[in-house]
Structure formats: structure tokens, C-alpha cells
Design a protein around this motif. Sequence first.
Motif, PDB file in Angstrom:
ATOM      1  N   PHE A  58     -70.240  11.985 -37.414  1.00 21.04           N
ATOM      2  CA  PHE A  58     -71.085  11.220 -38.320  1.00 21.04           C
ATOM      3  C   PHE A  58     -72.444  11.880 -38.394  1.00 21.04           C
ATOM      4  CE2 PHE A  58     -72.547   9.248 -34.427  1.00 21.04           C
ATOM      5  CZ  PHE A  58     -73.868   8.900 -34.686  1.00 21.04           C
ATOM      6  N   PHE A  59     -73.136  11.636 -39.485  1.00 14.39           N
ATOM      7  CA  PHE A  59     -74.458  12.224 -39.636  1.00 14.39           C
ATOM      8  C   PHE A  59     -75.308  11.391 -40.574  1.00 14.39           C
ATOM      9  CE2 PHE A  59     -71.410  14.334 -42.347  1.00 14.39           C
ATOM     10  CZ  PHE A  59     -72.020  14.368 -43.589  1.00 14.39           C
TER      11      PHE A  59
ATOM     12  N   ASN B 148     -67.083   5.251 -36.483  1.00 11.49           N
ATOM     13  CA  ASN B 148     -67.746   3.950 -36.519  1.00 11.49           C
ATOM     14  C   ASN B 148     -69.267   4.122 -36.598  1.00 11.49           C
ATOM     15  OD1 ASN B 148     -68.325   4.763 -33.891  1.00 11.49           O
ATOM     16  ND2 ASN B 148     -67.961   2.749 -32.999  1.00 11.49           N
ATOM     17  N   PHE B 149     -69.712   5.363 -36.868  1.00 14.43           N
ATOM     18  CA  PHE B 149     -71.124   5.696 -37.061  1.00 14.43           C
ATOM     19  C   PHE B 149     -71.956   5.441 -35.808  1.00 14.43           C
ATOM     20  CE2 PHE B 149     -69.186   4.485 -41.037  1.00 14.43           C
ATOM     21  CZ  PHE B 149     -69.516   5.516 -41.884  1.00 14.43           C
ATOM     22  N   GLN B 150     -71.320   5.507 -34.645  1.00 19.66           N
ATOM     23  CA  GLN B 150     -72.000   5.299 -33.366  1.00 19.66           C
ATOM     24  C   GLN B 150     -71.750   6.505 -32.474  1.00 19.66           C
ATOM     25  OE1 GLN B 150     -73.855   2.453 -32.622  1.00 19.66           O
ATOM     26  NE2 GLN B 150     -73.475   1.910 -34.753  1.00 19.66           N
TER      27      GLN B 150
ATOM     28  N   VAL C  85     -67.294   9.491 -45.590  1.00 22.96           N
ATOM     29  CA  VAL C  85     -67.598   8.325 -46.406  1.00 22.96           C
ATOM     30  C   VAL C  85     -68.988   7.802 -46.056  1.00 22.96           C
ATOM     31  CG1 VAL C  85     -66.505   6.685 -44.784  1.00 22.96           C
ATOM     32  CG2 VAL C  85     -66.723   6.090 -47.210  1.00 22.96           C
ATOM     33  N   ARG C  86     -69.665   7.294 -47.063  1.00 21.56           N
ATOM     34  CA  ARG C  86     -70.994   6.721 -46.854  1.00 21.56           C
ATOM     35  C   ARG C  86     -70.862   5.338 -46.230  1.00 21.56           C
ATOM     36  NH1 ARG C  86     -76.209   7.452 -50.550  1.00 21.56           N
ATOM     37  NH2 ARG C  86     -77.503   5.800 -49.659  1.00 21.56           N
ATOM     38  N   TYR C  87     -71.701   5.070 -45.241  1.00 23.83           N
ATOM     39  CA  TYR C  87     -71.646   3.817 -44.479  1.00 23.83           C
ATOM     40  C   TYR C  87     -71.812   2.587 -45.371  1.00 23.83           C
ATOM     41  CZ  TYR C  87     -72.988   0.201 -41.138  1.00 23.83           C
ATOM     42  OH  TYR C  87     -73.066  -0.955 -40.423  1.00 23.83           O
ATOM     43  N   ASP C  88     -72.780   2.614 -46.271  1.00 24.87           N
ATOM     44  CA  ASP C  88     -73.080   1.429 -47.078  1.00 24.87           C
ATOM     45  C   ASP C  88     -72.432   1.445 -48.464  1.00 24.87           C
ATOM     46  OD1 ASP C  88     -74.640   3.437 -48.130  1.00 24.87           O
ATOM     47  OD2 ASP C  88     -76.496   2.295 -48.154  1.00 24.87           O
ATOM     48  N   ASN C  89     -71.571   2.446 -48.716  1.00 25.94           N
ATOM     49  CA  ASN C  89     -70.866   2.515 -49.989  1.00 25.94           C
ATOM     50  C   ASN C  89     -69.521   3.206 -49.774  1.00 25.94           C
ATOM     51  OD1 ASN C  89     -69.858   2.884 -52.546  1.00 25.94           O
ATOM     52  ND2 ASN C  89     -71.706   3.824 -53.385  1.00 25.94           N
TER      53      ASN C  89
ATOM     54  N   SER D 186     -83.036  10.990 -51.384  1.00 22.16           N
ATOM     55  CA  SER D 186     -84.297  10.847 -52.122  1.00 22.16           C
ATOM     56  C   SER D 186     -84.235   9.739 -53.166  1.00 22.16           C
ATOM     57  CB  SER D 186     -84.700  12.171 -52.774  1.00 22.16           C
ATOM     58  OG  SER D 186     -83.688  12.615 -53.650  1.00 22.16           O
ATOM     59  N   ASN D 187     -83.037   9.344 -53.586  1.00 22.11           N
ATOM     60  CA  ASN D 187     -82.914   8.253 -54.560  1.00 22.11           C
ATOM     61  C   ASN D 187     -83.353   6.914 -53.984  1.00 22.11           C
ATOM     62  OD1 ASN D 187     -81.879   9.915 -56.613  1.00 22.11           O
ATOM     63  ND2 ASN D 187     -79.826   9.737 -55.750  1.00 22.11           N
ATOM     64  N   ILE D 188     -83.050   6.695 -52.712  1.00 25.91           N
ATOM     65  CA  ILE D 188     -83.434   5.420 -52.086  1.00 25.91           C
ATOM     66  C   ILE D 188     -84.607   5.588 -51.123  1.00 25.91           C
ATOM     67  CG2 ILE D 188     -81.128   4.426 -52.326  1.00 25.91           C
ATOM     68  CD1 ILE D 188     -80.725   5.015 -49.304  1.00 25.91           C
ATOM     69  N   LYS D 189     -85.054   6.844 -50.966  1.00 29.33           N
ATOM     70  CA  LYS D 189     -86.163   7.170 -50.061  1.00 29.33           C
ATOM     71  C   LYS D 189     -85.916   6.654 -48.642  1.00 29.33           C
ATOM     72  CE  LYS D 189     -89.635   7.570 -53.680  1.00 29.33           C
ATOM     73  NZ  LYS D 189     -88.771   8.303 -54.469  1.00 29.33           N
ATOM     74  N   ASN D 190     -84.698   6.909 -48.192  1.00 26.16           N
ATOM     75  CA  ASN D 190     -84.282   6.512 -46.851  1.00 26.16           C
ATOM     76  C   ASN D 190     -83.090   7.382 -46.446  1.00 26.16           C
ATOM     77  OD1 ASN D 190     -84.137   5.152 -44.439  1.00 26.16           O
ATOM     78  ND2 ASN D 190     -83.936   3.117 -45.349  1.00 26.16           N
ATOM     79  N   HIS D 191     -82.687   7.258 -45.196  1.00 31.26           N
ATOM     80  CA  HIS D 191     -81.533   8.009 -44.728  1.00 31.26           C
ATOM     81  C   HIS D 191     -80.232   7.325 -45.141  1.00 31.26           C
ATOM     82  CE1 HIS D 191     -84.564   9.682 -41.921  1.00 31.26           C
ATOM     83  NE2 HIS D 191     -83.883  10.778 -42.179  1.00 31.26           N
ATOM     84  N   ALA D 192     -79.224   8.138 -45.419  1.00 29.24           N
ATOM     85  CA  ALA D 192     -77.878   7.656 -45.690  1.00 29.24           C
ATOM     86  C   ALA D 192     -76.988   8.167 -44.560  1.00 29.24           C
ATOM     87  CB  ALA D 192     -77.380   8.171 -47.026  1.00 29.24           C
TER      88      ALA D 192
END
Length: 137
Positions: free
Chosen positions: A65-66, A51-53, A109-113, A71-77
Motif C-alpha cells: 500500500f502507498f 487493508n492499508f495498514q 485500488v484507491r482506499y476511498d474510491n 493535487s485535485n483534493i489537495k491531500n494524500h490518496a
Amino acid sequence: MVWWGDYTLNDHLYKELVVVDGASSVGFKMVLHLQNLDQNGVGQYVLKQSNFQNQIDSVPETHIFFKIWDSNIKNHAYYGSVEGQGVINITRFDTVNYITSGNFSGKFVRYDNPNEFIQITDGRFDTGANLMNTSFP
């Protein structure tokens, strides 16, 4: 690397290995959440859906989770384990010398995708009070 845990909250007894990269400019964080490590010790732990917590906000299941820099969005995934698609193998659990070793693999799996996955095939960890100044390959 830091172990957190030994908390009992509604039978939610767990240990977490938290790995943080403080050397790079973008950072990295990984959390291995192991349910009932003190009771079960050496053995294989099947990964559950993350649950990414972490800590008491975590699901009361073994998961990983990690966060990594994208670098594509210049933020953490954020990536988390997928139900039944990986394992953590504890190969040494020495409560006298405080050494815990193991390896892990899985699909994350990626949290936002939910259509984006990464695969880790040969993760490894060795922790202990006397290992802090030891070099590993």
C-alpha cells in the motif's frame, strides 16, 4: 528505505520495506509487506488484498500500500494491492551481506474510491547496508 519486521505475533512473521520521500514538500510513502520472507527467500509472492495498514495492524498476507499526493483534493490518496492482481519478485535475498533486491507489479485500488485503480508495471527495489550511497538509474 527501511526494513522493519521479524516480529512473531500469532504466526504473523513478516518483513516490511518502507519507502518514504522526505525531499518533496508533499511526501510519499510505500510499504511492501512480505509474509514469511525469511523462510521462503528468493521467489515470487502473489499480492493479497491490502487493508492499508502496516506492521502488526496489517493483514497477515503479502501486500503493498502507498500514499501519494492528489493535487485535485489537495491531500494524500491511499492505494492498496488487489487480491491476486500483482506480484513481488524477490530476486536476491542475501542474509550475510544484508542485501535484498526485487521488482513488483500490480493493480492498486484507491482506499476511498473502490472504482479507481492505478497500475504499476515495473517497480524495483535494491536495499542493503552498502547501497545507501549508490546511485541508481
